[in-house]
Write an enzyme that holds these catalytic residues in place. Structure first.
Site, PDB file in Angstrom:
ATOM      1  N   HIS A   1      47.032  31.604  40.808  1.00 42.47           N
ATOM      2  CA  HIS A   1      46.388  31.169  42.055  1.00 42.47           C
ATOM      3  C   HIS A   1      46.657  32.258  43.099  1.00 42.47           C
ATOM      4  CE1 HIS A   1      47.871  27.329  40.262  1.00 42.47           C
ATOM      5  NE2 HIS A   1      46.896  26.699  40.869  1.00 42.47           N
TER       6      HIS A   1
ATOM      7  N   ASP B   1      50.164  32.105  44.568  1.00 46.72           N
ATOM      8  CA  ASP B   1      51.311  32.472  43.722  1.00 46.72           C
ATOM      9  C   ASP B   1      51.673  33.936  43.890  1.00 46.72           C
ATOM     10  OD1 ASP B   1      50.625  30.033  42.550  1.00 46.72           O
ATOM     11  OD2 ASP B   1      49.521  31.022  40.922  1.00 46.72           O
TER      12      ASP B   1
ATOM     13  N   GLU C   1      39.203  21.294  36.195  1.00 46.96           N
ATOM     14  CA  GLU C   1      40.360  20.762  35.468  1.00 46.96           C
ATOM     15  C   GLU C   1      40.579  19.301  35.854  1.00 46.96           C
ATOM     16  OE1 GLU C   1      43.783  23.338  35.253  1.00 46.96           O
ATOM     17  OE2 GLU C   1      45.126  21.603  35.220  1.00 46.96           O
TER      18      GLU C   1
ATOM     19  N   GLU D   1      43.967  19.594  30.411  1.00 46.57           N
ATOM     20  CA  GLU D   1      45.430  19.708  30.329  1.00 46.57           C
ATOM     21  C   GLU D   1      45.998  18.501  29.600  1.00 46.57           C
ATOM     22  OE1 GLU D   1      47.518  21.294  33.680  1.00 46.57           O
ATOM     23  OE2 GLU D   1      49.123  19.815  33.480  1.00 46.57           O
TER      24      GLU D   1
ATOM     25  N   HIS E   1      47.573  15.862  31.851  1.00 44.11           N
ATOM     26  CA  HIS E   1      46.591  15.147  32.668  1.00 44.11           C
ATOM     27  C   HIS E   1      45.856  14.107  31.830  1.00 44.11           C
ATOM     28  CE1 HIS E   1      46.167  18.852  35.587  1.00 44.11           C
ATOM     29  NE2 HIS E   1      47.406  18.425  35.467  1.00 44.11           N
TER      30      HIS E   1
ATOM     31  N   ASP F   1      45.079  23.644  29.083  1.00 48.23           N
ATOM     32  CA  ASP F   1      46.426  23.827  29.612  1.00 48.23           C
ATOM     33  C   ASP F   1      47.339  23.052  28.685  1.00 48.23           C
ATOM     34  OD1 ASP F   1      45.616  25.416  31.665  1.00 48.23           O
ATOM     35  OD2 ASP F   1      46.238  24.071  33.290  1.00 48.23           O
TER      36      ASP F   1
ATOM     37  N   ASP G   1      53.584  14.072  36.133  1.00 47.69           N
ATOM     38  CA  ASP G   1      53.149  15.342  35.552  1.00 47.69           C
ATOM     39  C   ASP G   1      54.314  16.322  35.509  1.00 47.69           C
ATOM     40  OD1 ASP G   1      51.417  17.207  34.553  1.00 47.69           O
ATOM     41  OD2 ASP G   1      50.463  17.674  36.465  1.00 47.69           O
TER      42      ASP G   1
ATOM     43  N   ASP H   1      54.882  18.786  33.421  1.00 45.81           N
ATOM     44  CA  ASP H   1      54.531  20.168  33.062  1.00 45.81           C
ATOM     45  C   ASP H   1      55.570  20.822  32.164  1.00 45.81           C
ATOM     46  OD1 ASP H   1      52.047  20.362  34.338  1.00 45.81           O
ATOM     47  OD2 ASP H   1      52.951  20.890  36.259  1.00 45.81           O
TER      48      ASP H   1
ATOM     49  N   ASP I   1      50.602  25.925  31.351  1.00 43.13           N
ATOM     50  CA  ASP I   1      50.790  25.509  32.750  1.00 43.13           C
ATOM     51  C   ASP I   1      52.101  24.724  32.801  1.00 43.13           C
ATOM     52  OD1 ASP I   1      50.571  24.678  35.317  1.00 43.13           O
ATOM     53  OD2 ASP I   1      48.693  23.592  35.090  1.00 43.13           O
TER      54      ASP I   1
HETATM   55  C1  XUL Z   1      48.210  20.757  38.467  1.00 39.41           C
HETATM   56  C2  XUL Z   1      47.625  21.773  37.580  1.00 39.41           C
HETATM   57  C3  XUL Z   1      47.265  23.072  38.217  1.00 39.41           C
HETATM   58  C4  XUL Z   1      46.029  23.689  37.679  1.00 39.41           C
HETATM   59  C5  XUL Z   1      45.580  24.922  38.417  1.00 39.41           C
HETATM   60  O1  XUL Z   1      48.584  19.599  37.827  1.00 39.41           O
HETATM   61  O2  XUL Z   1      47.502  21.568  36.401  1.00 39.41           O
HETATM   62  O3  XUL Z   1      48.353  23.938  38.080  1.00 39.41           O
HETATM   63  O4  XUL Z   1      46.193  24.040  36.331  1.00 39.41           O
HETATM   64  O5  XUL Z   1      45.444  24.717  39.764  1.00 39.41           O
HETATM   65 CO    CO Z   2      46.848  22.726  34.813  1.00 39.67          CO
END
Ligand code: XUL
Ligand code: CO
Length: 432
Positions: free
Chosen positions: A98, A101, A229, A265, A268, A293, A304, A306, A336
């Site tokens: 992004h 970042d 996404e 993702e 998600h 993702d 979430d 991650d 991610d």
């Molecule tokens: C948030 C997420 C983000 C996107 C990109 O849950 O997955 O990091 O992948 O903005």
């Molecule tokens: Co993501």
């Protein structure tokens, strides 16, 4: 080279190695179904989690100490140097970022933009030197307080404008770096309470915003895919891009179903009450499958988290859908994923990716074997065989009255057949 990863060797495929810094399953050159593993998996490192995230959680702040934490361009360059050192160690082909970042926010839009271009020019040189490529770029339209009530869906048109101007710059730098996709995740595009929300208006704003992004990508000759996404909630109570089905309806509504695909993702999908493979299979059926993702959530915590993938059976079922969809074109496997906040060391960052890449490689191999063996697909085809018969073919072009007359004439009395779920689960497990 920076000294952050000192003592950590470049990771190569050596299943018999006696140390941890090795790929035991990810063999980039190994051929599977006519492509190398590297070509199938198209791994990407997520810049934000590995290099921008400080280790905070809702109850505590920074746990990581990194030499590049700070808000000057010098810090941004040390961050970039270290990131590219890691890419060299891992040998994964791609990364994603992004705007927020990679450069410190400026005092003005113009300053933020100038910094973004400066750092991405720096990336360009490093990409040239190392061969690392950009899987996708994106704009962070959710962290800064200006986005607290949404970006495209904000009640204030000035925020819509600021967001649109930002996306233009982010598409520009993605294009400049040869990015293969541009992602939009609508972090704040949703609502916290319906009591203050005009949903109809906000959807229209989001739809027009996406059309503008697509129009601009065409205008500058961006050849990559534009990806949405989906995510159902968090950070907002409800997000407009809830899941693949919702996104498809949204795309149809705004005439974008042939322009925009999805970046799905794993975590998600789970938050939306689906399995990852459900979301992948649906996207493929709808012709909007783009990229993934590959990061999971903790199944007990319900948010979430991650985390790096570590379940081969889950990953295998996901890649089975990816392979059935014909594999990635512009998409890939983006991690991610972030370390746990207690994983402080440089080697944790490397080993997290090494383990995840090995898990994906094992999942991919299992999926390829399942598909090449063909037994699952044969069983699926057999289940629908009736639709290949003359009666089956004619039915969908018929009408209720004709069908009614035929059922009576034939004294039709359908007999149920087993779905064979347990047998198929046993079969799938044989490949894992
Ligand atoms: C948030 C997420 C983000 C996107 C990109 O849950 O997955 O990091 O992948 O903005
Ligand atoms: Co993501």
């Amino acid at each position: 080279m920076t000294d952050f990863f000192d003592g950590i060797p470049a990771i190569t495929y050596d299943p018999d190695a006696t140390h941890d810094f090795t790929y035991r399953s990810y063999n980039p050159d190994e051929m599977l179904m006519g492509k190398t593993m590297a070509e199938h998996l198209r791994f990407a490192v997520a810049y934000w989690h590995s290099f921008a995230w400080e280790g905070g959680d809702p109850f505590g702040g920074q746990t990581f100490e990194r030499p590049w934490f700070g808000d000057t361009m010098d810090h941004a360059k040390i961050k970039a140097d270290t990131a590219f050192d890691m890419f060299k160690i891992l040998g994964q082909p791609y990364f994603c970022f992004h705007d927020a970042d990679v450069r410190p926010e400026g005092d003005t839009f113009a300053e933020s933009t100038a910094r973004l271009h400066e750092i991405t020019d720096y990336f360009g040189e490093k990409m040239e030197q190392t061969g690392t490529k950009l899987l996708w770029g994106t704009a962070n339209l959710f962290s800064n307080r200006r986005y607290m009530s949404g970006a495209a869906t904000n009640p204030d048109p000035d925020v819509f404008a600021y967001s649109a101007a930002t996306v233009k710059e982010c598409i520009d730098v993605t294009h400049k770096l040869g990015g293969e996709n541009y992602v939009l995740w609508g972090g704040r595009e949703g609502y916290e309470t319906l009591l203050n929300t005009d949903m109809k208006r906000e959807r229209q704003q989001a739809g027009r915003f996406l059309q503008m992004a697509v129009e601009y990508a065409h205008k500058i000759g961006f050849k990559g895919s534009i990806l949405i996404e989906p995510k159902p909630q968090e950070p907002t109570k409800h997000q407009y891009d809830y899941d693949v089905a919702t996104v498809y309806g949204f795309l149809k509504d705004f005439g974008l179903e042939n322009e925009v695909k999805v970046n799905i993702e794993q975590g998600h999908a789970i938050l939306a009450g689906h399995s990852f493979e459900h979301e992948l299979a649906l996207a493929s059926a709808l012709g909007i499958f783009g990229s993934i993702d590959m990061n999971r959530n903790d199944y007990q915590s319900g948010w979430d988290t991650d985390q790096f993938p570590n379940s081969v059976p889950e990953v295998a079922l996901a890649y089975y859908e990816v392979l059935k969809a014909g594999g990635f074109t512009t998409g890939g496997t983006n991690f991610d994923a972030k370390l746990r906040r207690q994983s402080l060391d440089a080697q944790d960052l490397i080993l997290a990716h090494v383990g995840a890449m090995d898990v994906c490689a094992r999942g991919l191999k299992a999926a390829a074997a399942m598909l090449e063996d063909g037994k699952l697909e044969d069983a699926r085809e057999a289940r629908y065989a009736g639709w290949g018969s003359a009666r089956g073919q004619g039915l969908l072009n018929s009408d209720l009255e004709t069908i009614n007359a035929q059922v009576k004439a034939d004294a039709l009395n359908p007999q149920p057949a087993s779905g064979r779920q347990e047998a198929l689960e046993n079969l799938a497990n044989r490949y894992l």
